[in-house]
Design a protein around this motif. Structure first.
Motif, PDB file in Angstrom:
ATOM      1  N   GLY A 171      -1.465   6.463  -5.996  1.00  0.00           N
ATOM      2  CA  GLY A 171      -2.716   5.778  -5.724  1.00  0.00           C
ATOM      3  C   GLY A 171      -3.370   6.233  -4.438  1.00  0.00           C
ATOM      4  O   GLY A 171      -2.759   6.920  -3.609  1.00  0.00           O
ATOM      5  N   GLN A 173      -8.052   2.318  -1.488  1.00  0.00           N
ATOM      6  CA  GLN A 173      -8.241   1.185  -2.396  1.00  0.00           C
ATOM      7  C   GLN A 173      -7.451  -0.050  -1.979  1.00  0.00           C
ATOM      8  O   GLN A 173      -7.676  -1.149  -2.513  1.00  0.00           O
ATOM      9  CB  GLN A 173      -7.823   1.589  -3.822  1.00  0.00           C
ATOM     10  CG  GLN A 173      -8.568   2.790  -4.372  1.00  0.00           C
ATOM     11  CD  GLN A 173     -10.075   2.563  -4.398  1.00  0.00           C
ATOM     12  OE1 GLN A 173     -10.542   1.517  -4.849  1.00  0.00           O
ATOM     13  NE2 GLN A 173     -10.829   3.553  -3.918  1.00  0.00           N
ATOM     14  N   CYS A 174      -6.530   0.096  -1.040  1.00  0.00           N
ATOM     15  CA  CYS A 174      -5.661  -1.017  -0.653  1.00  0.00           C
ATOM     16  C   CYS A 174      -6.445  -2.103   0.074  1.00  0.00           C
ATOM     17  O   CYS A 174      -7.318  -1.804   0.898  1.00  0.00           O
ATOM     18  CB  CYS A 174      -4.532  -0.522   0.244  1.00  0.00           C
ATOM     19  SG  CYS A 174      -3.389   0.618  -0.576  1.00  0.00           S
ATOM     20  N   CYS A 189       0.825  -1.205   0.000  1.00  0.00           N
ATOM     21  CA  CYS A 189       0.000   0.000   0.000  1.00  0.00           C
ATOM     22  C   CYS A 189       0.863   1.260   0.000  1.00  0.00           C
ATOM     23  O   CYS A 189       0.546   2.238  -0.694  1.00  0.00           O
ATOM     24  CB  CYS A 189      -0.919  -0.025   1.214  1.00  0.00           C
ATOM     25  SG  CYS A 189      -2.258   1.198   1.156  1.00  0.00           S
ATOM     26  N   TYR A 210       2.008   1.711  -3.471  1.00  0.00           N
ATOM     27  CA  TYR A 210       0.886   2.148  -4.318  1.00  0.00           C
ATOM     28  C   TYR A 210       0.618   3.639  -4.139  1.00  0.00           C
ATOM     29  O   TYR A 210       0.447   4.378  -5.117  1.00  0.00           O
ATOM     30  CB  TYR A 210      -0.337   1.327  -3.965  1.00  0.00           C
ATOM     31  CG  TYR A 210      -1.593   1.684  -4.716  1.00  0.00           C
ATOM     32  CD1 TYR A 210      -1.682   1.512  -6.104  1.00  0.00           C
ATOM     33  CD2 TYR A 210      -2.714   2.164  -4.038  1.00  0.00           C
ATOM     34  CE1 TYR A 210      -2.853   1.826  -6.787  1.00  0.00           C
ATOM     35  CE2 TYR A 210      -3.888   2.476  -4.713  1.00  0.00           C
ATOM     36  CZ  TYR A 210      -3.946   2.310  -6.082  1.00  0.00           C
ATOM     37  OH  TYR A 210      -5.114   2.609  -6.768  1.00  0.00           O
ATOM     38  N   TRP A 228      -5.023  -8.117  -6.479  1.00  0.00           N
ATOM     39  CA  TRP A 228      -5.122  -6.648  -6.527  1.00  0.00           C
ATOM     40  C   TRP A 228      -3.725  -6.040  -6.571  1.00  0.00           C
ATOM     41  O   TRP A 228      -3.469  -5.108  -7.346  1.00  0.00           O
ATOM     42  CB  TRP A 228      -5.876  -6.136  -5.299  1.00  0.00           C
ATOM     43  CG  TRP A 228      -6.094  -4.653  -5.327  1.00  0.00           C
ATOM     44  CD1 TRP A 228      -7.167  -3.990  -5.836  1.00  0.00           C
ATOM     45  CD2 TRP A 228      -5.184  -3.644  -4.859  1.00  0.00           C
ATOM     46  NE1 TRP A 228      -6.987  -2.629  -5.705  1.00  0.00           N
ATOM     47  CE2 TRP A 228      -5.771  -2.398  -5.112  1.00  0.00           C
ATOM     48  CE3 TRP A 228      -3.933  -3.679  -4.246  1.00  0.00           C
ATOM     49  CZ2 TRP A 228      -5.166  -1.193  -4.780  1.00  0.00           C
ATOM     50  CZ3 TRP A 228      -3.307  -2.479  -3.920  1.00  0.00           C
ATOM     51  CH2 TRP A 228      -3.916  -1.250  -4.180  1.00  0.00           C
ATOM     52  N   ALA A 234      -2.160  -6.367  -9.963  1.00  0.00           N
ATOM     53  CA  ALA A 234      -2.779  -5.553 -11.000  1.00  0.00           C
ATOM     54  C   ALA A 234      -2.551  -4.056 -10.799  1.00  0.00           C
ATOM     55  O   ALA A 234      -2.626  -3.284 -11.772  1.00  0.00           O
ATOM     56  CB  ALA A 234      -4.282  -5.836 -11.051  1.00  0.00           C
ATOM     57  N   ASN A 235      -2.273  -3.626  -9.573  1.00  0.00           N
ATOM     58  CA  ASN A 235      -2.282  -2.190  -9.295  1.00  0.00           C
ATOM     59  C   ASN A 235      -0.947  -1.604  -8.831  1.00  0.00           C
ATOM     60  O   ASN A 235      -0.724  -0.406  -9.010  1.00  0.00           O
ATOM     61  CB  ASN A 235      -3.333  -1.882  -8.226  1.00  0.00           C
ATOM     62  CG  ASN A 235      -4.742  -2.097  -8.722  1.00  0.00           C
ATOM     63  OD1 ASN A 235      -5.320  -1.244  -9.391  1.00  0.00           O
ATOM     64  ND2 ASN A 235      -5.309  -3.254  -8.393  1.00  0.00           N
ATOM     65  N   VAL A 236      -0.097  -2.412  -8.206  1.00  0.00           N
ATOM     66  CA  VAL A 236       1.168  -1.878  -7.684  1.00  0.00           C
ATOM     67  C   VAL A 236       2.265  -2.122  -8.719  1.00  0.00           C
ATOM     68  O   VAL A 236       2.624  -3.268  -9.004  1.00  0.00           O
ATOM     69  CB  VAL A 236       1.532  -2.531  -6.340  1.00  0.00           C
ATOM     70  CG1 VAL A 236       2.836  -1.938  -5.803  1.00  0.00           C
ATOM     71  CG2 VAL A 236       0.407  -2.347  -5.330  1.00  0.00           C
ATOM     72  N   LYS A 237       2.781  -1.078  -9.272  1.00  0.00           N
ATOM     73  CA  LYS A 237       3.771  -1.176 -10.350  1.00  0.00           C
ATOM     74  C   LYS A 237       5.206  -1.202  -9.831  1.00  0.00           C
ATOM     75  O   LYS A 237       6.113  -1.708 -10.511  1.00  0.00           O
ATOM     76  CB  LYS A 237       3.606  -0.015 -11.335  1.00  0.00           C
ATOM     77  CG  LYS A 237       2.185   0.144 -11.876  1.00  0.00           C
ATOM     78  CD  LYS A 237       1.648  -1.147 -12.474  1.00  0.00           C
ATOM     79  CE  LYS A 237       0.208  -0.979 -12.958  1.00  0.00           C
ATOM     80  NZ  LYS A 237      -0.370  -2.275 -13.408  1.00  0.00           N
TER      81      LYS A 237
END
Length: 400
Positions: free
Chosen positions: A263, A267-268, A255, A258, A281, A284-287
């Motif tokens: 971010g 949303q975490c 988180c 993110y 998740w 898909a979301n943390v680059k």
């Protein structure tokens, strides 16, 4: 500085220790270390410092040995000879500088775990209330700690409950949030003075896995200066299991990464989320690659039996964190956890020392779960110490 042990071991206790206790300060064997030790490289492998024990621990062990309870006596000795944190708080700057310098000298190259506990308004002025009077006093105190640590190897557990329990959480702030803003400034200042030291790593407060979720603690970590620190800590003085701590740590690390990408922490995923869904998740979301996530350390000093579950409906305020009955020591401290994000499993809270006078919503003065008046916070609690030893998981002594 931790109090020096006094020579109270009787012949009976010495005999028990000789048969049942390993070398002083020995931690749980760590992965891959046997070969280094066999090769004569013992002095150079990572190791944690064991401070002098609370003298009352040796008094208890002495009395147990005289009563013929040699295994219990040896268990107490083994417990206090396991690497633990050195707690600093309430000393003057001159005192804390001198004591920190003496600790790192005594450590002789071992990594010292410093638990710093002096932030203004600490513990919402509760059982462990106190701390510096002003931000200026706190800064001077931190400067002194930094001078005392110098270039030595150190892990700093910075101000337990300082972020999980802000002044605004306990009705101590004004409408402008002045004290909460000062708290963030104080934590940022401490990081700025301590993290740049050559051998020091600083970790910030997240409470524990049954308190905040990543969505609520991450913004506090960000405001507290996590970007400048090595990472964060969880479960200090609490009882959450190693599995719960590791999972919570991973979610908070993800988180923080993110949010660092822009971010929204809301949303975490929460630690109660299904693991497969939470990992999906994150993927898909943390680059940010995990190699660049913030690291964490955990406290396993008293979590061998996990958290205490109070009897339903029995207490208006169960205080499940406060000297809960029938808990045990947890896994031994180590600097090699097998998880690249998990820098260390530590004994931060000193096992055997009381959490305070626990009334659980009753008039008192006795703790209704124990039928006795608990010692004040930080005093030796012989009954609890014996529980921790007897219910240790894994066992504190071989053959248990």
């Amino acid at each position: 500085m931790r109090r020096r042990a006094i020579p109270l071991l009787s012949a009976a206790l010495a005999l028990a220790a000789a048969f049942l206790v390993g070398p002083a300060g020995a931690a749980e064997p760590e992965p891959g270390e046997a070969g280094a030790a066999a090769a004569g490289d013992e002095r150079h492998r990572p190791r944690l410092y064991t401070p002098p024990a609370n003298p009352d621990a040796y008094t208890q062990a002495h009395e147990l040995a005289l009563a013929g309870q040699l295994r219990d006596a040896a268990g107490i000795v083994s417990m206090v000879r396991t690497p633990q944190a050195v707690w600093f708080g309430d000393q003057s700057p001159a005192e804390v500088e001198r004591e920190a310098r003496q600790v790192v000298r005594d450590a002789d190259g071992a990594t010292v775990v410093f638990s710093l506990y002096n932030v203004p308004g600490r513990d919402c002025s509760g059982y462990s209330g106190g701390g510096a009077n002003t931000t200026a006093e706190y800064k001077a105190w931190i400067d002194a700690v930094a001078r005392g640590i110098g270039r030595s190897e150190a892990i700093v557990v910075l101000e337990t409950d300082s972020l999980a329990l802000l002044p605004s959480d306990c009705g101590q702030d004004d409408a402008q949030g002045t004290k909460t803003a000062a708290r963030y400034a104080e934590i940022n200042y401490a990081i700025g003075q301590l993290e740049p030291l050559k051998g020091t790593r600083v970790y910030l407060d997240t409470g524990h896995a049954a308190w905040h979720g990543p969505a609520s603690i991450t913004p506090r970590l960000v405001k507290g200066g996590i970007a400048k620190a090595t990472g964060f800590f969880t479960n200090v003085s609490n009882y959450q299991t190693d599995a719960a701590n590791s999972w919570f740590g991973r979610l908070v690390s993800a988180c923080v990464a993110y949010v660092g990408e822009g971010g929204d922490a809301a949303q975490c995923p929460h630690q109660s989320s299904a693991r497969e869904q939470a990992e999906a998740w994150i993927g898909a979301n943390v680059k940010t690659p995990p190699s660049r996530w913030k690291h964490f350390v955990t406290d396993s000093s008293r979590n061998g039996q996990g958290p205490w579950v109070p009897p339903p409906g029995k207490y208006t305020d169960p205080q499940d964190w406060c000297n809960p009955p029938d808990r045990g020591l947890g896994a031994r401290p180590t600097l090699r956890t097998g998880d690249p994000l998990h820098d260390a499993r530590l004994w931060v809270k000193i096992p055997g020392e009381s959490d305070g006078l626990c009334l659980r919503g009753t008039p008192g003065p006795e703790d209704p779960e124990r039928g006795m008046v608990d010692p004040k916070a930080g005093d030796w609690f012989a009954e609890q110490a014996l529980e921790l030893v007897r219910l240790a998981n894994p066992p504190i002594l071989p053959g248990s």
